[in-house]
Motif scaffolding. Structure first.
Motif, PDB file in Angstrom:
ATOM      1  N   LEU A  80       0.829  -1.202   0.000  1.00 55.26           N
ATOM      2  CA  LEU A  80       0.000   0.000   0.000  1.00 55.26           C
ATOM      3  C   LEU A  80       0.870   1.261   0.000  1.00 55.26           C
ATOM      4  O   LEU A  80       0.610   2.219  -0.728  1.00 55.26           O
ATOM      5  N   THR A  81       1.924   1.238   0.806  1.00 57.17           N
ATOM      6  CA  THR A  81       2.857   2.370   0.866  1.00 57.17           C
ATOM      7  C   THR A  81       3.539   2.579  -0.487  1.00 57.17           C
ATOM      8  O   THR A  81       3.695   3.712  -0.950  1.00 57.17           O
ATOM      9  N   VAL A  82       3.938   1.465  -1.127  1.00 55.26           N
ATOM     10  CA  VAL A  82       4.579   1.541  -2.453  1.00 55.26           C
ATOM     11  C   VAL A  82       3.606   2.131  -3.472  1.00 55.26           C
ATOM     12  O   VAL A  82       3.966   3.017  -4.265  1.00 55.26           O
ATOM     13  N   ALA A  83       2.356   1.644  -3.436  1.00 55.29           N
ATOM     14  CA  ALA A  83       1.347   2.129  -4.385  1.00 55.29           C
ATOM     15  C   ALA A  83       1.085   3.618  -4.192  1.00 55.29           C
ATOM     16  O   ALA A  83       1.015   4.376  -5.171  1.00 55.29           O
ATOM     17  N   LYS A  84       0.988   4.058  -2.943  1.00 55.59           N
ATOM     18  CA  LYS A  84       0.737   5.476  -2.667  1.00 55.59           C
ATOM     19  C   LYS A  84       1.912   6.342  -3.125  1.00 55.59           C
ATOM     20  O   LYS A  84       1.715   7.437  -3.654  1.00 55.59           O
ATOM     21  N   GLN A 105      -8.293  10.975 -12.600  1.00 51.40           N
ATOM     22  CA  GLN A 105      -8.193   9.521 -12.380  1.00 51.40           C
ATOM     23  C   GLN A 105      -7.133   9.202 -11.322  1.00 51.40           C
ATOM     24  O   GLN A 105      -7.318   8.314 -10.484  1.00 51.40           O
ATOM     25  N   ILE A 106      -6.013   9.938 -11.384  1.00 51.31           N
ATOM     26  CA  ILE A 106      -4.954   9.726 -10.389  1.00 51.31           C
ATOM     27  C   ILE A 106      -5.460  10.089  -8.990  1.00 51.31           C
ATOM     28  O   ILE A 106      -5.186   9.391  -8.013  1.00 51.31           O
ATOM     29  N   ASN A 107      -6.235  11.165  -8.921  1.00 49.21           N
ATOM     30  CA  ASN A 107      -6.808  11.573  -7.626  1.00 49.21           C
ATOM     31  C   ASN A 107      -7.763  10.520  -7.076  1.00 49.21           C
ATOM     32  O   ASN A 107      -7.809  10.270  -5.874  1.00 49.21           O
ATOM     33  N   LYS A 108      -8.527   9.889  -7.970  1.00 47.40           N
ATOM     34  CA  LYS A 108      -9.449   8.825  -7.539  1.00 47.40           C
ATOM     35  C   LYS A 108      -8.682   7.623  -6.996  1.00 47.40           C
ATOM     36  O   LYS A 108      -9.090   6.995  -6.012  1.00 47.40           O
ATOM     37  N   SER A 138      -8.893   6.114  -3.171  1.00 46.26           N
ATOM     38  CA  SER A 138      -9.158   4.692  -2.894  1.00 46.26           C
ATOM     39  C   SER A 138      -8.077   4.091  -2.003  1.00 46.26           C
ATOM     40  O   SER A 138      -8.373   3.333  -1.070  1.00 46.26           O
ATOM     41  N   LEU A 139      -6.821   4.436  -2.263  1.00 48.57           N
ATOM     42  CA  LEU A 139      -5.711   3.941  -1.441  1.00 48.57           C
ATOM     43  C   LEU A 139      -5.803   4.492  -0.018  1.00 48.57           C
ATOM     44  O   LEU A 139      -5.533   3.777   0.954  1.00 48.57           O
ATOM     45  N   ASP A 140      -6.191   5.763   0.094  1.00 49.57           N
ATOM     46  CA  ASP A 140      -6.367   6.371   1.427  1.00 49.57           C
ATOM     47  C   ASP A 140      -7.475   5.647   2.194  1.00 49.57           C
ATOM     48  O   ASP A 140      -7.364   5.428   3.406  1.00 49.57           O
ATOM     49  N   LYS A 141      -8.543   5.274   1.488  1.00 47.77           N
ATOM     50  CA  LYS A 141      -9.658   4.564   2.118  1.00 47.77           C
ATOM     51  C   LYS A 141      -9.211   3.189   2.617  1.00 47.77           C
ATOM     52  O   LYS A 141      -9.554   2.768   3.727  1.00 47.77           O
ATOM     53  N   ILE A 142      -8.431   2.473   1.783  1.00 56.90           N
ATOM     54  CA  ILE A 142      -7.919   1.155   2.195  1.00 56.90           C
ATOM     55  C   ILE A 142      -7.044   1.294   3.440  1.00 56.90           C
ATOM     56  O   ILE A 142      -7.144   0.513   4.385  1.00 56.90           O
ATOM     57  N   GLU A 143      -6.177   2.313   3.438  1.00 57.60           N
ATOM     58  CA  GLU A 143      -5.295   2.546   4.594  1.00 57.60           C
ATOM     59  C   GLU A 143      -6.109   2.843   5.850  1.00 57.60           C
ATOM     60  O   GLU A 143      -5.789   2.357   6.940  1.00 57.60           O
ATOM     61  N   ASP A 144      -7.188   3.613   5.694  1.00 55.82           N
ATOM     62  CA  ASP A 144      -8.052   3.945   6.824  1.00 55.82           C
ATOM     63  C   ASP A 144      -8.737   2.695   7.375  1.00 55.82           C
ATOM     64  O   ASP A 144      -8.825   2.499   8.596  1.00 55.82           O
ATOM     65  N   ILE A 145      -9.205   1.819   6.489  1.00 51.40           N
ATOM     66  CA  ILE A 145      -9.856   0.572   6.913  1.00 51.40           C
ATOM     67  C   ILE A 145      -8.878  -0.311   7.674  1.00 51.40           C
ATOM     68  O   ILE A 145      -9.207  -0.872   8.723  1.00 51.40           O
ATOM     69  N   ILE A 146      -7.655  -0.443   7.156  1.00 50.28           N
ATOM     70  CA  ILE A 146      -6.628  -1.256   7.819  1.00 50.28           C
ATOM     71  C   ILE A 146      -6.348  -0.712   9.228  1.00 50.28           C
ATOM     72  O   ILE A 146      -6.277  -1.464  10.199  1.00 50.28           O
ATOM     73  N   SER A 147      -6.213   0.608   9.334  1.00 49.82           N
ATOM     74  CA  SER A 147      -5.926   1.230  10.632  1.00 49.82           C
ATOM     75  C   SER A 147      -7.054   0.984  11.624  1.00 49.82           C
ATOM     76  O   SER A 147      -6.816   0.657  12.789  1.00 49.82           O
ATOM     77  N   LYS A 148      -8.291   1.113  11.153  1.00 49.67           N
ATOM     78  CA  LYS A 148      -9.444   0.936  12.045  1.00 49.67           C
ATOM     79  C   LYS A 148      -9.616  -0.522  12.458  1.00 49.67           C
ATOM     80  O   LYS A 148      -9.954  -0.817  13.609  1.00 49.67           O
ATOM     81  N   GLY A 153     -17.864   5.650   2.917  1.00 44.52           N
ATOM     82  CA  GLY A 153     -17.399   5.293   4.256  1.00 44.52           C
ATOM     83  C   GLY A 153     -17.187   3.803   4.388  1.00 44.52           C
ATOM     84  O   GLY A 153     -17.625   3.021   3.530  1.00 44.52           O
ATOM     85  N   SER A 154     -16.516   3.414   5.449  1.00 42.75           N
ATOM     86  CA  SER A 154     -16.208   1.990   5.679  1.00 42.75           C
ATOM     87  C   SER A 154     -17.183   1.333   6.646  1.00 42.75           C
ATOM     88  O   SER A 154     -17.260   0.110   6.721  1.00 42.75           O
ATOM     89  N   GLY A 155     -17.922   2.138   7.422  1.00 44.64           N
ATOM     90  CA  GLY A 155     -18.806   1.568   8.441  1.00 44.64           C
ATOM     91  C   GLY A 155     -18.057   1.097   9.672  1.00 44.64           C
ATOM     92  O   GLY A 155     -18.556   0.261  10.422  1.00 44.64           O
ATOM     93  N   LEU A 156     -16.842   1.627   9.883  1.00 40.52           N
ATOM     94  CA  LEU A 156     -16.030   1.194  11.031  1.00 40.52           C
ATOM     95  C   LEU A 156     -15.857   2.288  12.098  1.00 40.52           C
ATOM     96  O   LEU A 156     -15.506   1.985  13.239  1.00 40.52           O
TER      97      LEU A 156
END
Length: 332
Positions: free
Chosen positions: A133-137, A155-158, A162-172, A294-297
């Motif tokens: 995830l860090t490499v992709a970001k 498209q790059i912003n999208k 999406s990567l920020d959302k995945i990181e947020d889900i992992i953290s939560k 949102g992730s619902g977390l």
């Protein structure tokens, strides 16, 4: 007459232990302090023998505390690894009720093993996902910096979102596992309330500007003793949630005092039938899904941290009027 009464009592004991024999818990009745007068089938399977001293049948780290409570006629309750005379061990919930001279051993070995497996799984997945995830970001950021064709910037912003959302889900999820498995130890520290609020505000600055939300923060407290990480996470999640479901150019009211934290918005609200489910992991009402990402977390994290800190969370909401969350502080 006394002999008849004694016989009735003995018969009652037999009936009770016939019932106890059907249980998965080890049940032991004591007499003469630590002498075993009765043991159900499960306790006998574990090597606890009637007419023997309890201390000759089991051992565990806190056995001195149990013995002291038995001798001083006090109740006792703990969890520990029990070593049985038959040469095996189990992680048990141990309860002694002095009124009945009854000792209960509840086998929690499988539960603890499953908990450990689940904990290790969440930890491993979190660790394994963070590196790619860090490499992709990092690569997305490079694309953003060096992309000459403006056509592809949205498209790059999208991808970045999406990567920020995945990181947020992992953290939560990681935070939830820490809270759920009791691995987080609460800290006692002095928290400066205004500084805490400013930190939250800084983290949510972009979201606030995007929706042009006005925040009304009021606090009669200068300092509070507690766990800064817990209070920061609770406050951030509640305000973030309020921003997410607020209308543009609306107002959010935040109050922080000795009794509670209150976060009130003028957003879409929550239907009454949905309120009992809002603290479930990944749960999002149909209206919430339509209105915001949102992730619902977030609220699940808040609920776990409240349980951990002995706080009570309350929610009041009216559909299309707004929602109020209160975190009530109990005596710590």
């Amino acid at each position: 007459m006394c002999q008849i009464k004694k016989k009735i009592i003995m018969n009652n004991d037999s009936v009770i232990f016939n019932i106890f024999d059907t249980l998965d818990d080890g049940i032991v009745l004591l007499s003469n302090k630590t002498s075993i007068s009765k043991a159900n089938l499960k306790a006998k399977d574990w090597g606890i023998t009637e007419n023997k001293d309890l201390l000759s049948c089991i051992s565990f780290n806190k056995i001195d505390q149990l013995t002291e409570c038995i001798l001083s006629e006090k109740d006792y309750d703990t969890e520990d690894i029990i070593y049985f005379i038959k040469g095996f061990s189990k992680f048990c919930k141990i309860i002694y009720k002095n009124e009945y001279k009854l000792l209960l051993f509840r086998d929690k070995t499988q539960f603890e093993l499953l908990k450990k497996v689940k904990e290790d799984f969440v930890s491993s997945v979190s660790h394994e996902l963070r590196t790619p995830l860090t490499v992709a970001k990092g690569n997305v950021q490079l694309l953003h910096d060096f992309m000459k064709n403006e056509e592809f910037i949205p498209q790059i912003n999208k991808i970045q979102e999406s990567l920020d959302k995945i990181e947020d889900i992992i953290s939560k999820l990681t935070l939830l596992s820490i809270a759920e498995f009791g691995d987080y130890v609460l800290k006692k520290e002095i928290i400066y309330i205004n500084n805490l609020y400013k930190e939250v505000l800084k983290d949510l600055e972009d979201k606030i500007k995007e929706k042009e939300i006005e925040l009304d923060f009021r606090s009669c407290l200068e300092i509070k003793e507690g766990d800064k990480f817990v209070l920061y996470t609770i406050l951030k999640n509640l305000i973030s949630n309020a921003i997410k479901y607020s209308f543009n150019n609306s107002k959010i009211y935040i109050q922080f005092d000795e009794q509670m934290i209150e976060v009130k918005d003028e957003g879409i609200g929550i239907r009454q039938e949905e309120i009992p489910r809002i603290f479930e992991r990944f749960y999002r009402s149909p209206e919430a899904i339509k209105y915001a990402k949102g992730s619902g977390l977030g609220l699940a994290v808040v609920k776990y941290l409240c349980n951990l800190s002995n706080y009570r969370i309350e929610c009041e909401s009216k559909w299309m009027v707004g929602t109020t969350f209160r975190i009530m502080f109990k005596d710590e």
